[in-house]
Design an enzyme around this catalytic site. Structure first.
Site, PDB file in Angstrom:
ATOM      1  N   HIS A 204       0.797  -1.231   0.000  1.00 26.52           N
ATOM      2  CA  HIS A 204       0.000   0.000   0.000  1.00 26.52           C
ATOM      3  C   HIS A 204       0.827   1.277   0.000  1.00 26.52           C
ATOM      4  CE1 HIS A 204       0.942   0.076   4.292  1.00 26.52           C
ATOM      5  NE2 HIS A 204       0.578   1.332   4.286  1.00 26.52           N
TER       6      HIS A 204
HETATM    7  C1  UD1 Z   1      -1.876   5.873   5.637  1.00 28.58           C
HETATM    8  C2  UD1 Z   1      -0.598   6.323   6.333  1.00 28.58           C
HETATM    9  C3  UD1 Z   1       0.373   5.161   6.404  1.00 28.58           C
HETATM   10  C4  UD1 Z   1      -0.261   3.908   6.986  1.00 28.58           C
HETATM   11  C5  UD1 Z   1      -1.538   3.605   6.225  1.00 28.58           C
HETATM   12  C6  UD1 Z   1      -2.247   2.406   6.795  1.00 28.58           C
HETATM   13  C7  UD1 Z   1      -0.061   8.688   5.927  1.00 28.58           C
HETATM   14  C8  UD1 Z   1       0.844   9.626   5.240  1.00 28.58           C
HETATM   15  N1  UD1 Z   1       0.071   7.386   5.601  1.00 28.58           N
HETATM   16  O1  UD1 Z   1      -1.560   5.563   4.294  1.00 28.58           O
HETATM   17  O2  UD1 Z   1       1.461   5.530   7.247  1.00 28.58           O
HETATM   18  O3  UD1 Z   1       0.641   2.837   6.869  1.00 28.58           O
HETATM   19  O4  UD1 Z   1      -2.403   4.738   6.304  1.00 28.58           O
HETATM   20  O5  UD1 Z   1      -3.245   1.953   5.911  1.00 28.58           O
HETATM   21  O6  UD1 Z   1      -0.840   9.101   6.747  1.00 28.58           O
HETATM   22  N2  UD1 Z   1      -8.752   5.409   0.725  1.00 28.58           N
HETATM   23  C9  UD1 Z   1     -10.026   4.920   0.590  1.00 28.58           C
HETATM   24  N3  UD1 Z   1     -10.732   4.622   1.723  1.00 28.58           N
HETATM   25  C10 UD1 Z   1     -10.244   4.793   2.967  1.00 28.58           C
HETATM   26  C11 UD1 Z   1      -8.933   5.302   3.101  1.00 28.58           C
HETATM   27  C12 UD1 Z   1      -8.208   5.597   1.971  1.00 28.58           C
HETATM   28  O7  UD1 Z   1     -10.521   4.746  -0.516  1.00 28.58           O
HETATM   29  O8  UD1 Z   1     -10.944   4.477   3.951  1.00 28.58           O
HETATM   30  C13 UD1 Z   1      -7.944   5.660  -0.484  1.00 28.58           C
HETATM   31  C14 UD1 Z   1      -8.078   7.064  -1.023  1.00 28.58           C
HETATM   32  O9  UD1 Z   1      -7.983   7.010  -2.412  1.00 28.58           O
HETATM   33  C15 UD1 Z   1      -6.854   7.752  -0.465  1.00 28.58           C
HETATM   34  C16 UD1 Z   1      -5.830   6.616  -0.484  1.00 28.58           C
HETATM   35  O10 UD1 Z   1      -6.575   5.440  -0.179  1.00 28.58           O
HETATM   36  O11 UD1 Z   1      -6.458   8.855  -1.202  1.00 28.58           O
HETATM   37  C17 UD1 Z   1      -4.702   6.779   0.488  1.00 28.58           C
HETATM   38  O12 UD1 Z   1      -5.203   6.949   1.817  1.00 28.58           O
HETATM   39  P1  UD1 Z   1      -4.371   7.825   2.883  1.00 28.58           P
HETATM   40  O13 UD1 Z   1      -5.074   7.795   4.193  1.00 28.58           O
HETATM   41  O14 UD1 Z   1      -4.005   9.147   2.314  1.00 28.58           O
HETATM   42  O15 UD1 Z   1      -3.003   7.047   3.010  1.00 28.58           O
HETATM   43  P2  UD1 Z   1      -2.699   5.499   3.184  1.00 28.58           P
HETATM   44  O16 UD1 Z   1      -2.069   5.038   1.926  1.00 28.58           O
HETATM   45  O17 UD1 Z   1      -3.872   4.726   3.698  1.00 28.58           O
END
Ligand code: UD1
Length: 354
Positions: A204
Site C-alpha cells: 500500500h
Molecule cells: C496511511 C498512512 C500510512 C499507513 C496507512 C495504513 C499517511 C501519510 N500514511 O496511508 O502511514 O501505513 O495509512 O493503511 O498518513 N482510501 C479509501 N478509503 C479509505 C482510506 C483511503 O478509498 O478508507 C484511499 C483514497 O484514495 C486515499 C488513499 O486510499 O487517497 C490513500 O489513503 P491515505 O489515508 O491518504 O493514506 P494510506 O495510503 O492509507
C-alpha cells in the site's frame, strides 16, 4: 485525568484498542477523536467493532486529499476540539498525517503532548511517514518508545530525557487476538486452500503503488511466485491498479478486500510466508512466527531482520528465492515487549505531568 486520543488510520485503531481498555479499567476520562483519514467500513468501523473500542466521541470526517489539504483540514478542526475538552494530555499514535496534525494542534494550544510509538526511524526522507514521526517526536513532551532501538534513536536526537521505553502496544493486541483465533480457518478467497501452503501479501505504500513501472514489477513478481498469494488490497492499491490499467488477479495472485484484524491474524498465522510493505504486518508475522519478506529498502522494525524472521526484498527478482527460503532458527526473543505495554503507557501518563 483526562486524555484525548487522536486517531484516523487503520493501524492507529489497533494501537488505540489496548489504551482505551486500560483507560476504562483505570476509571479515567478518555476522549477519542477520529479524524476520518480512513473512512471505508473495512478500514475503520470493523476495527472498532472487533477490538471493542468505544465509538469515537468526535469524528472530524476529513476524508482523503493531498498531504497538505488532509493534514491542514485536520489541524484546523482539532483546534476547537482540544480547546473544548481541555485534556491533561493529547496522545497521538504512530506516523500518519493524523499523528502530525494532532501533534501540531496540541503544542500550539500548549496542551501536553505524548507520542506513542516514538523513536522509529527508516532514515528514508522520501517517506511521508518519516517526516510525520520525526516532527511529532520533537514536538512531544513525552516520547513513548516501543523498543530499545527506538530509545537509541531518540537519545541520538537529544530526546532521551523525555523518552520512556514502554514496549509495543500492537503486540498487546496481536498476542491476545492470536490466542483467540488459534486454529480458526481464515476466510481466504476461492481457489486458495487454507489448509495448504499459501502466502499473504499487502502492498500500500506510495513508493510502491504510485509509480506504474514499480507497481507493475511488484504485481508481476508476486504473480510469478510458486505458491498461491492472497493479496488483501488496500484502496490505494485498487485505485492505482485501475488507473494504470493493471490487473491484480493474475498468475498466483488472488485478491480480496482488506480483512478484519482477527481474520488477518488468522491468515498470517496459517500462511507459509508474508510479503508486505506494511510496518505492522512485519511485526505481526514475527509474533506468530511466520517468515516475512518486506518489499522496501529499509525497515523500522530492524529486530525482525536481526532475528532472521524478516528479509528485505530490495531486488524484486529475488522474490521467489526469498519466499521459499527455509525457516529461521526458533527464538524466544521478545523485542516488542510482554503484551502489557498499554498498562505502562497509562501508568507513565498518570505519573508524569508535563
Ligand atoms: C496511511 C498512512 C500510512 C499507513 C496507512 C495504513 C499517511 C501519510 N500514511 O496511508 O502511514 O501505513 O495509512 O493503511 O498518513 N482510501 C479509501 N478509503 C479509505 C482510506 C483511503 O478509498 O478508507 C484511499 C483514497 O484514495 C486515499 C488513499 O486510499 O487517497 C490513500 O489513503 P491515505 O489515508 O491518504 O493514506 P494510506 O495510503 O492509507
Amino acid at each position: 485525568m483526562r486524555i484525548l486520543s487522536i486517531v484516523g488510520a487503520r493501524p492507529q485503531f489497533v494501537k488505540l484498542a489496548p489504551i482505551a481498555a486500560e483507560m476504562t479499567a483505570a476509571g479515567h476520562d478518555h476522549i477519542i477523536v477520529h479524524t476520518g483519514q480512513h473512512y471505508d467500513a473495512n478500514m475503520s468501523d470493523v476495527f472498532f467493532a472487533d477490538l471493542r473500542i468505544p465509538a469515537p466521541d468526535v469524528h472530524l470526517g476529513v476524508g482523503s486529499g493531498s498531504h497538505g489539504v488532509q493534514t491542514g483540514t485536520m489541524l484546523a478542526a482539532l483546534d476547537g476540539v482540544i480547546a473544548e475538552h481541555r485534556p491533561d494530555w493529547v496522545l497521538v499514535y504512530g506516523d500518519t498525517n493524523s499523528t502530525v496534525a494532532g501533534a501540531l494542534a496540541a503544542v500550539k494550544l500548549h496542551v501536553p503532548l505524548a507520542h506513542l510509538e516514538a523513536g522509529l526511524r527508516s532514515f528514508n526522507r522520501r517517506m511521508p511517514e518519516e517526516h510525520n514521526r520525526v516532527l511529532t517526536d520533537h514536538a512531544a513532551d513525552l516520547c513513548l518508545a516501543p523498543t530499545e532501538v527506538a530509545m537509541t534513536h531518540l537519545a541520538h536526537e537529544g530526546l532521551a530525557d523525555r523518552s520512556v521505553l514502554v514496549g509495543d502496544v500492537m503486540t498487546d493486541v496481536c498476542l491476545r487476538v492470536a490466542r483467540a483465533t488459534a486454529g480458526l480457518r481464515p476466510p481466504l478467497p476461492a481457489g486458495v486452500d487454507a489448509e495448504g501452503a499459501y502466502l499473504v501479501s499487502t502492498i500500500h505504500r506510495a513508493e510502491n503503488t504510485d509509480d506504474p513501472r514499480r507497481l507493475d514489477a511488484i504485481i508481476s513478481g508476486l504473480a510469478g511466485l510458486p505458491l498461491p498469494v492472497v493479496i488483501m488490497a488496500h484502496p490505494r492499491l485498487v485505485a492505482r491498479v485501475g488507473e494504470f490499467g493493471l490487473t491484480l488477479d493474475t498468475g498466483s495472485l488472488h485478491s480480496t478486500t482488506p480483512m478484519s484484524y482477527p481474520d488477518m491474524i488468522a491468515s498470517i498465522a496459517g500462511a507459509a510466508g508474508v510479503v508486505t510493505d506494511s510496518g505492522g504486518l512485519q511485526k505481526e508475522a514475527f509474533l506468530v512466527r511466520t517468515p516475512c519478506t518486506t518489499v522496501r529498502t529499509e525497515t523500522e522494525w530492524t529486530e525482525t531482520v536481526d532475528l532472521g524472521w524478516n528479509v528485505l526484498a530490495t531486488d524484486l527478482s529475488a522474490l521467489p528465492a526469498l519466499v521459499t527460503r527455509s525457516r529461521p532458527a526458533e527464538t524466544a526473543a521478545a523485542p516488542y515487549g510482554d503484551g502489557h505495554a498499554a498498562t505502562r503507557v497509562v501508568e507513565v501518563l498518570l505519573g508524569r505531568p508535563a
